[in-house]
Write a protein that holds these residues in place. Structure first.
Motif, mmCIF file in Angstrom:
data_model
loop_
_atom_site.group_PDB
_atom_site.id
_atom_site.type_symbol
_atom_site.label_atom_id
_atom_site.label_comp_id
_atom_site.label_asym_id
_atom_site.label_seq_id
_atom_site.Cartn_x
_atom_site.Cartn_y
_atom_site.Cartn_z
ATOM 1 N N ARG A 49 -11.423 18.583 -113.457
ATOM 2 C CA ARG A 49 -11.201 19.711 -112.557
ATOM 3 C C ARG A 49 -11.475 21.055 -113.228
ATOM 4 O O ARG A 49 -11.740 22.054 -112.557
ATOM 5 N N GLN A 56 -19.310 16.873 -116.749
ATOM 6 C CA GLN A 56 -18.497 16.801 -115.525
ATOM 7 C C GLN A 56 -19.005 15.778 -114.496
ATOM 8 O O GLN A 56 -18.222 14.960 -114.017
ATOM 9 N N LYS A 60 -16.758 12.698 -113.438
ATOM 10 C CA LYS A 60 -16.319 12.636 -112.038
ATOM 11 C C LYS A 60 -16.689 11.288 -111.427
ATOM 12 O O LYS A 60 -15.864 10.668 -110.739
ATOM 13 N N GLN A 187 -3.158 16.425 -110.105
ATOM 14 C CA GLN A 187 -3.892 16.620 -108.854
ATOM 15 C C GLN A 187 -3.135 16.046 -107.659
ATOM 16 O O GLN A 187 -3.213 16.577 -106.560
ATOM 17 N N GLY A 191 -0.160 18.233 -103.700
ATOM 18 C CA GLY A 191 -0.903 17.993 -102.459
ATOM 19 C C GLY A 191 -0.258 16.897 -101.634
ATOM 20 O O GLY A 191 -0.031 17.053 -100.420
ATOM 21 N N THR A 192 0.079 15.781 -102.281
ATOM 22 C CA THR A 192 0.628 14.653 -101.522
ATOM 23 C C THR A 192 2.060 14.964 -101.060
ATOM 24 O O THR A 192 2.439 14.619 -99.935
ATOM 25 N N THR A 227 -8.363 27.719 -103.371
ATOM 26 C CA THR A 227 -8.752 27.422 -104.739
ATOM 27 C C THR A 227 -9.416 28.674 -105.307
ATOM 28 O O THR A 227 -9.544 29.674 -104.603
ATOM 29 N N ARG A 229 -12.546 30.411 -107.994
ATOM 30 C CA ARG A 229 -13.743 30.278 -108.822
ATOM 31 C C ARG A 229 -13.957 31.602 -109.549
ATOM 32 O O ARG A 229 -13.425 32.645 -109.132
ATOM 33 N N HIS A 266 -16.636 19.667 -107.049
ATOM 34 C CA HIS A 266 -15.233 19.434 -107.421
ATOM 35 C C HIS A 266 -14.405 18.836 -106.285
ATOM 36 O O HIS A 266 -13.173 18.776 -106.376
ATOM 37 N N CYS A 268 -12.294 16.557 -103.932
ATOM 38 C CA CYS A 268 -11.271 15.586 -104.348
ATOM 39 C C CYS A 268 -11.776 14.138 -104.265
ATOM 40 O O CYS A 268 -12.197 13.694 -103.198
ATOM 41 N N PRO A 269 -11.683 13.389 -105.360
ATOM 42 C CA PRO A 269 -12.065 11.972 -105.293
ATOM 43 C C PRO A 269 -10.895 11.085 -104.854
ATOM 44 O O PRO A 269 -11.041 9.868 -104.764
ATOM 45 N N ALA A 274 -4.579 9.803 -101.200
ATOM 46 C CA ALA A 274 -3.576 10.738 -100.669
ATOM 47 C C ALA A 274 -3.129 10.321 -99.268
ATOM 48 O O ALA A 274 -1.931 10.271 -98.972
#
Ligand code: HEM
Length: 324
Positions: A49, A56, A60, A187, A191-192, A227, A229, A266, A268-269, A274
């Motif tokens: 992340r 990356q 990922k 991560q 969120g969850t 988010t 950047r 980026h 979410c994988p 989730a």
């Protein structure tokens, strides 16, 4: 770090999240200064992340492959098992709040291979670690988070569960796998917990299925709502000039579309994880028949980017019911 630049339209959000001149960290500061020379430093620097280098995309893909190797049923069954370990009944609003944060952490712990007796301490460590990685941490939070990172690292050095073995195999480097396993806790946690808590609130006054209301939360009020950047060089975004180092706040909900799980490299994988954890958790809680008054009082988690209701027991004459 202040973020004076922001975008609002769907098109500008997509542009920002796929912009080759914008990175997840400022070019001169790949690791926040407060974490340098602490146990959190090597972990932070390894997280998928937090990097935009040549490693990356491969990292990922490896994490995605490890996560995708578990079926929805694997995740669902394990979530129910972990939910039973966490709570056979809920009598206070505080227990419900703790359950919502603990469920994703302990599900990952079960699959990574952290013993049940260590999990209460693990939840505290992850919560501390999140505070030092998420934007806006105070000095004290950075110190506690860095200490927690050291403890999490020791736990991951002993990890041998199926998710850890698949991460290690796919990534091909044990210490990189350990850091990114810690990254999964970070991560998944807020969120969850936000998805669980917000869905429970919707269920208290709407009659649609839990599955529908989960997607409704993701569409309308994403648990991770912004988010950031950073401009890696002088550039343009949404037709405006950005100078090198400038921070951009990106909303993950626009009038036209929700980007609840991000967009671009980026993205979410773990989105299917989730949704499965949240649905299994809600089904478990519904079967417990907990007292609906546990949902009566909540405040939003103090956070720059996460929208998580924290339920609490009201003291007498306290009319603060939250605003949803
Ligand atoms: C409702 C729960 C969740 C939400 C709302 C969420 C949201 C997000 C968002 C918005 C991003 C992109 C951040 C950015 O581009 O700046 C992200 C990245 C990520 N998420 Fe999730 N996530 C959730 C749960 C999970 C779970 C359960 C896992 C793992 C099991 C996970 C693993 C990751 C990872 C590894 C990344 C970093 C990907 C990268 O930078 O390439 N997430 N998540």
């Amino acid at each position: 770090m202040a973020c004076p630049f922001s975008v609002t339209s769907r098109q500008a959000v997509c542009e920002a999240l796929t912009h080759r001149d914008l990175g997840v960290r400022p070019a001169h500061e790949p690791v926040p200064p407060a974490l340098l020379a602490t146990p959190a430093h090597p972990i932070f620097a390894s997280l998928v992340r937090m990097r935009d280098d040549g490693v990356q995309p491969e990292l990922k893909a490896a994490i995605g492959a490890a996560l995708d190797s578990f079926s929805e049923d694997d995740i669902r069954q394990t979530t129910i098992k972990v939910a039973q370990q966490l709570a056979t009944r809920l009598s206070t609003a505080e227990q419900l709040t703790r359950f919502n944060y603990s469920l994703p952490i302990c599900l990952l712990a079960e699959m990574l291979g952290v013993a049940v007796r260590q999990r209460d301490a693990l939840v505290d460590e992850v919560m501390d670690f999140v505070r030092c990685i998420a934007p806006g941490g105070s000095t004290q939070q950075m110190i506690s988070g860095a200490q927690a990172a050291g403890k999490l690292q020791i736990r991951m050095q002993q990890a041998d569960g199926p998710l850890f073995l698949r991460l290690s195999l796919q990534i091909g480097d044990r210490s990189l796998a350990e850091a990114n396993a810690i990254g999964l806790f970070f991560q998944a946690c807020e969120g969850t917990a936000g998805l669980l808590g917000q869905t429970l609130l919707l269920m208290s006054h709407r009659s649609e299925s839990a599955e529908y209301l989960i997607s409704e939360v993701l569409r309308q009020t994403p648990p991770i709502h912004t988010t950031r950047r950073f401009a890696l060089r002088d550039t343009q975004l949404d037709g405006q000039a950005l100078v090198k180092g400038q921070c951009v706040t990106i909303p993950l909900k626009t009038a036209e579309e929700s980007f609840a799980f991000g967009y671009g490299v980026h993205q979410c994988p773990g989105s299917h994880w989730a949704k499965t954890i949240a649905l299994a958790g809600i089904d478990y809680l519904s079967a417990l028949n907990f007292d609906p008054s546990l949902l009566s009082y909540f405040r939003w988690r103090i956070s720059q980017n996460a929208h998580v209701p924290e339920f609490y027991t009201a003291k007498e004459h306290n009319n603060d019911c939250g605003d949803f």
